[in-house]
Design a protein around this motif. Structure first.
Motif, PDB file in Angstrom:
ATOM      1  N   VAL A 198       0.990  -1.345  -0.017  1.00 16.69           N
ATOM      2  CA  VAL A 198       0.015  -0.300   0.103  1.00 16.69           C
ATOM      3  C   VAL A 198       0.705   1.607   0.013  1.00 16.69           C
ATOM      4  O   VAL A 198       1.576   1.391   1.017  1.00 16.69           O
ATOM      5  N   GLU A 199       1.440   1.748  -1.504  1.00 14.37           N
ATOM      6  CA  GLU A 199       2.004   3.045  -1.394  1.00 14.37           C
ATOM      7  C   GLU A 199       1.548   4.441  -1.283  1.00 14.37           C
ATOM      8  O   GLU A 199       0.257   5.251  -2.644  1.00 14.37           O
ATOM      9  N   TYR A 200       1.786   5.061  -0.403  1.00  5.07           N
ATOM     10  CA  TYR A 200       1.422   6.938  -0.398  1.00  5.07           C
ATOM     11  C   TYR A 200       2.344   7.457  -0.945  1.00  5.07           C
ATOM     12  O   TYR A 200       4.028   6.726  -1.460  1.00  5.07           O
ATOM     13  N   VAL A 201       1.960   7.741  -1.774  1.00  6.04           N
ATOM     14  CA  VAL A 201       2.622   8.817  -3.503  1.00  6.04           C
ATOM     15  C   VAL A 201       2.515  10.267  -2.665  1.00  6.04           C
ATOM     16  O   VAL A 201       1.484  10.658  -2.839  1.00  6.04           O
ATOM     17  N   LYS A 202       4.011  10.963  -2.822  1.00  8.78           N
ATOM     18  CA  LYS A 202       3.603  11.876  -2.513  1.00  8.78           C
ATOM     19  C   LYS A 202       2.926  13.022  -3.867  1.00  8.78           C
ATOM     20  O   LYS A 202       4.048  12.638  -4.713  1.00  8.78           O
ATOM     21  N   PRO A 203       2.897  14.149  -3.901  1.00  9.01           N
ATOM     22  CA  PRO A 203       2.507  14.883  -4.798  1.00  9.01           C
ATOM     23  C   PRO A 203       3.925  15.700  -5.216  1.00  9.01           C
ATOM     24  O   PRO A 203       4.527  15.384  -4.144  1.00  9.01           O
ATOM     25  N   MET A 204       3.963  15.760  -6.286  1.00 12.08           N
ATOM     26  CA  MET A 204       5.406  16.357  -7.030  1.00 12.08           C
ATOM     27  C   MET A 204       5.443  17.779  -6.241  1.00 12.08           C
ATOM     28  O   MET A 204       4.141  19.155  -6.122  1.00 12.08           O
ATOM     29  N   VAL A 205       6.568  17.779  -6.373  1.00 12.46           N
ATOM     30  CA  VAL A 205       6.982  19.111  -5.338  1.00 12.46           C
ATOM     31  C   VAL A 205       6.604  21.117  -6.274  1.00 12.46           C
ATOM     32  O   VAL A 205       6.874  19.883  -7.324  1.00 12.46           O
ATOM     33  N   SER A 206       5.909  21.862  -5.751  1.00 12.17           N
ATOM     34  CA  SER A 206       5.464  22.481  -7.168  1.00 12.17           C
ATOM     35  C   SER A 206       6.159  23.800  -6.274  1.00 12.17           C
ATOM     36  O   SER A 206       6.401  24.524  -5.560  1.00 12.17           O
ATOM     37  N   LEU A 207       7.187  24.243  -7.402  1.00 15.96           N
ATOM     38  CA  LEU A 207       8.912  25.290  -7.024  1.00 15.96           C
ATOM     39  C   LEU A 207       8.302  26.585  -7.615  1.00 15.96           C
ATOM     40  O   LEU A 207       7.641  26.788  -8.815  1.00 15.96           O
ATOM     41  N   VAL A 208       7.416  27.700  -6.599  1.00 15.55           N
ATOM     42  CA  VAL A 208       6.912  28.886  -6.837  1.00 15.55           C
ATOM     43  C   VAL A 208       8.390  29.722  -6.694  1.00 15.55           C
ATOM     44  O   VAL A 208       8.755  30.531  -5.488  1.00 15.55           O
ATOM     45  N   ILE A 209       8.799  30.421  -8.037  1.00 11.89           N
ATOM     46  CA  ILE A 209       9.847  31.429  -8.146  1.00 11.89           C
ATOM     47  C   ILE A 209       9.442  33.264  -7.679  1.00 11.89           C
ATOM     48  O   ILE A 209       9.256  33.012  -8.325  1.00 11.89           O
ATOM     49  N   ILE A 210      10.076  33.272  -6.918  1.00 12.19           N
ATOM     50  CA  ILE A 210       9.143  34.823  -6.897  1.00 12.19           C
ATOM     51  C   ILE A 210      10.173  35.365  -7.569  1.00 12.19           C
ATOM     52  O   ILE A 210      11.583  35.780  -6.924  1.00 12.19           O
ATOM     53  N   GLY A 211      10.804  36.353  -8.574  1.00 14.32           N
ATOM     54  CA  GLY A 211      11.993  36.532  -9.172  1.00 14.32           C
ATOM     55  C   GLY A 211      12.625  36.313 -10.925  1.00 14.32           C
ATOM     56  O   GLY A 211      12.017  34.912 -10.111  1.00 14.32           O
ATOM     57  N   ALA A 212      12.705  36.833 -11.320  1.00 18.93           N
ATOM     58  CA  ALA A 212      13.227  36.499 -12.595  1.00 18.93           C
ATOM     59  C   ALA A 212      13.974  37.055 -13.058  1.00 18.93           C
ATOM     60  O   ALA A 212      14.248  36.795 -14.094  1.00 18.93           O
ATOM     61  N   GLY A 213      14.982  37.128 -12.741  1.00 17.92           N
ATOM     62  CA  GLY A 213      16.437  37.944 -12.646  1.00 17.92           C
ATOM     63  C   GLY A 213      17.189  36.369 -13.198  1.00 17.92           C
ATOM     64  O   GLY A 213      16.764  35.331 -13.232  1.00 17.92           O
ATOM     65  N   ASN A 214      18.412  36.945 -13.470  1.00 24.09           N
ATOM     66  CA  ASN A 214      19.174  36.474 -13.850  1.00 24.09           C
ATOM     67  C   ASN A 214      19.263  34.561 -13.220  1.00 24.09           C
ATOM     68  O   ASN A 214      19.843  33.828 -13.135  1.00 24.09           O
ATOM     69  N   ASP A 215      19.568  35.124 -11.223  1.00 21.69           N
ATOM     70  CA  ASP A 215      19.940  34.107 -10.968  1.00 21.69           C
ATOM     71  C   ASP A 215      18.842  33.324 -10.202  1.00 21.69           C
ATOM     72  O   ASP A 215      19.232  32.807 -10.151  1.00 21.69           O
ATOM     73  N   SER A 261      -3.810  33.904  -6.608  1.00 25.58           N
ATOM     74  CA  SER A 261      -5.008  33.930  -7.386  1.00 25.58           C
ATOM     75  C   SER A 261      -4.779  33.213  -8.659  1.00 25.58           C
ATOM     76  O   SER A 261      -5.033  32.567  -9.338  1.00 25.58           O
ATOM     77  N   GLN A 262      -3.264  33.007  -9.033  1.00 29.67           N
ATOM     78  CA  GLN A 262      -2.543  31.799  -9.888  1.00 29.67           C
ATOM     79  C   GLN A 262      -2.069  31.352  -9.638  1.00 29.67           C
ATOM     80  O   GLN A 262      -1.539  30.752 -10.855  1.00 29.67           O
ATOM     81  N   ILE A 263      -1.684  30.549  -8.686  1.00 33.09           N
ATOM     82  CA  ILE A 263      -1.214  29.613  -8.034  1.00 33.09           C
ATOM     83  C   ILE A 263      -2.035  28.688  -7.465  1.00 33.09           C
ATOM     84  O   ILE A 263      -2.882  28.918  -6.703  1.00 33.09           O
ATOM     85  N   GLU A 264      -1.786  26.942  -7.985  1.00 28.95           N
ATOM     86  CA  GLU A 264      -2.835  25.933  -7.551  1.00 28.95           C
ATOM     87  C   GLU A 264      -1.595  25.481  -5.867  1.00 28.95           C
ATOM     88  O   GLU A 264      -0.183  25.213  -6.611  1.00 28.95           O
ATOM     89  N   LEU A 265      -2.254  25.759  -4.823  1.00 28.84           N
ATOM     90  CA  LEU A 265      -0.839  25.586  -3.976  1.00 28.84           C
ATOM     91  C   LEU A 265      -1.085  24.227  -3.462  1.00 28.84           C
ATOM     92  O   LEU A 265      -2.655  23.668  -3.456  1.00 28.84           O
ATOM     93  N   THR A 266      -0.077  23.006  -3.581  1.00 30.61           N
ATOM     94  CA  THR A 266      -0.590  22.321  -2.944  1.00 30.61           C
ATOM     95  C   THR A 266       0.313  21.692  -1.335  1.00 30.61           C
ATOM     96  O   THR A 266       1.332  22.649  -0.592  1.00 30.61           O
ATOM     97  N   ALA A 267       0.220  20.875  -0.358  1.00 31.94           N
ATOM     98  CA  ALA A 267       0.954  20.493   0.685  1.00 31.94           C
ATOM     99  C   ALA A 267       2.240  20.450  -0.106  1.00 31.94           C
ATOM    100  O   ALA A 267       3.783  20.475   1.023  1.00 31.94           O
ATOM    101  N   SER A 268       3.350  20.528  -1.075  1.00 28.82           N
ATOM    102  CA  SER A 268       4.511  20.546  -1.290  1.00 28.82           C
ATOM    103  C   SER A 268       4.561  21.462  -2.306  1.00 28.82           C
ATOM    104  O   SER A 268       5.424  21.578  -3.134  1.00 28.82           O
TER     105      SER A 268
END
Length: 381
Positions: A198-215, A261-268
């Protein structure tokens, strides 16, 4: 989750090309192994492999057996004993000192096949549980295979469960697994003794990067290697461009007050604030803190974060200890980072550690086996 996504995509390509395929799943590990229970590999009849069930030592033999499974259209349970000298002579000795049980399932042309369960998990994006049944004692008998999938919005099950006397017990275990966020292994009887992974499958990590600079560019590249879902947000339209971030799933131009309002939040979901714009970030931080997120990283020196928190409190907002615990600033693990690429590496490593509830120290100092906690849970002890 990355492996599941890649397997689903590879299967869809195989269907378009008219190729038959089988799915190999590590369902039980006794002792040590390179991959743990839940590792998967899609095998097409022409030998294309997607995913992995070992460090490369078992794949060749699994390919041969998968071709037989595809031909006979019957699931097969294969066991590799990496402690056995004969297996070592055959080239499957991994030096891991363990016994690995792998279930190879043909993918039937029907709605009730393991790939459709994996597709349901990918679509749902949240926590999910997969149940796979197999018989270690009677290898030549029925091997029900992947037979049940529970997501937040649906439960899918195979017809093999329709009249099974253990169905209620299995469903109960699946519901407990998604509630506890933990995989388990149990046994079920119906004339034959079945082991159920019985396998618990974690949701995909959702990374929200605030900032579109070169770094932010190397951060998207490293996160993409891990298969994370990446969103890049900036208020500057000349920076937030898809061509600058080709590996990001989404690039958004937005003011701080409109981002959520434009981001779908999850536990990850993890946020990293790296705009180098103090006012933009403090306005967003006010929005993020009440959400109960696990990770909010803030690029910059400690004094910047201290100033931000003090300013928020001066405006009458009470910051709780739980909210403070979710804020990581300066962002990243202390690995001596210099330059944007190394800083990105330290950030990704810290996010992974936090979401896995780990400390992020060297494994040489770990007093127990690497997978001790997982093995205990899967064994149902």
């Amino acid at each position: 989750m990355k492996e599941i996504v890649e397997i689903v995509a590879a299967y869809d390509r195989a269907v378009k090309e008219g190729k038959k395929a089988a799915l190999a799943t590590v369902v039980l590990v006794e002792g040590s192994a390179y991959r743990r229970a839940g590792a998967r590999m899609l095998i097409t009849e022409d030998g294309q492999l997607t995913g992995a069930i070992s460090g490369g030592c078992l794949e060749g033999d699994a390919l041969r057996k998968a071709r037989m499974v595809i031909l006979q259209q019957e699931p097969l349970l294969v066991t590799y004993d990496t402690m056995d000298d004969d297996d070592a002579k055959l080239g499957v000795g991994l030096g891991c000192n363990g016994i690995i049980h792998i279930l190879i399932e043909p993918i039937y042309d029907s709605l009730q096949n393991p790939i459709n369960y994996l597709k349901a998990i990918v679509r749902n994006k949240g926590n999910a549980v997969l149940a796979t049944l197999f018989s270690v004692d009677d290898r030549k008998g029925p091997q029900p295979g992947t037979c049940l999938c529970l997501t937040s919005d649906a439960i899918l099950q195979s017809c093999v469960l329709s009249d099974a006397i253990y169905k209620d017990a299995l469903v109960t275990d699946v519901e407990c697994a998604i509630k506890n966020g933990q995989s388990e292994t149990s046994t079920y009887a119906d004339g034959t003794i079945f082991t159920g992974f019985v396998e618990y499958v974690k949701p995909m990590v959702s990374l929200v990067i605030i900032g579109a600079g070169n770094d932010a560019i190397p951060l998207t590249k490293i996160a993409a290697v891990l298969g994370w879902d990446i969103t890049v947000v900036d208020g500057r339209p000349n920076y937030a461009l898809q061509e600058r971030f080709p590996l990001a799933n989404r690039v958004v131009v937005s003011k701080p007050g409109n981002i959520l309002s434009q981001i779908e939040l999850t536990a990850s979901t993890a946020f990293v604030l790296m705009t180098h714009n103090y006012n933009y970030e403090i306005e967003l931080l006010k929005e993020l803190m009440p959400l109960g997120l696990s990770y909010i990283g803030i690029l910059g020196p400690k004094k910047k974060l201290v100033r931000m928190l003090a300013e928020i409190e001066d405006n009458g907002v009470q910051i709780t200890s739980a909210q403070l615990a979710s804020i990581y600033g300066p962002v990243g693990l202390d690995i001596g980072s210099e330059g944007s690429e190394e800083i990105a590496l330290s950030i990704v490593a810290e996010i992974k550690a936090v979401l896995s509830s780990r400390e992020g120290y060297s494994l040489k100092y770990k007093p127990t086996p690497i997978h001790a906690e997982l093995d205990k849970a899967v064994a149902g002890k």
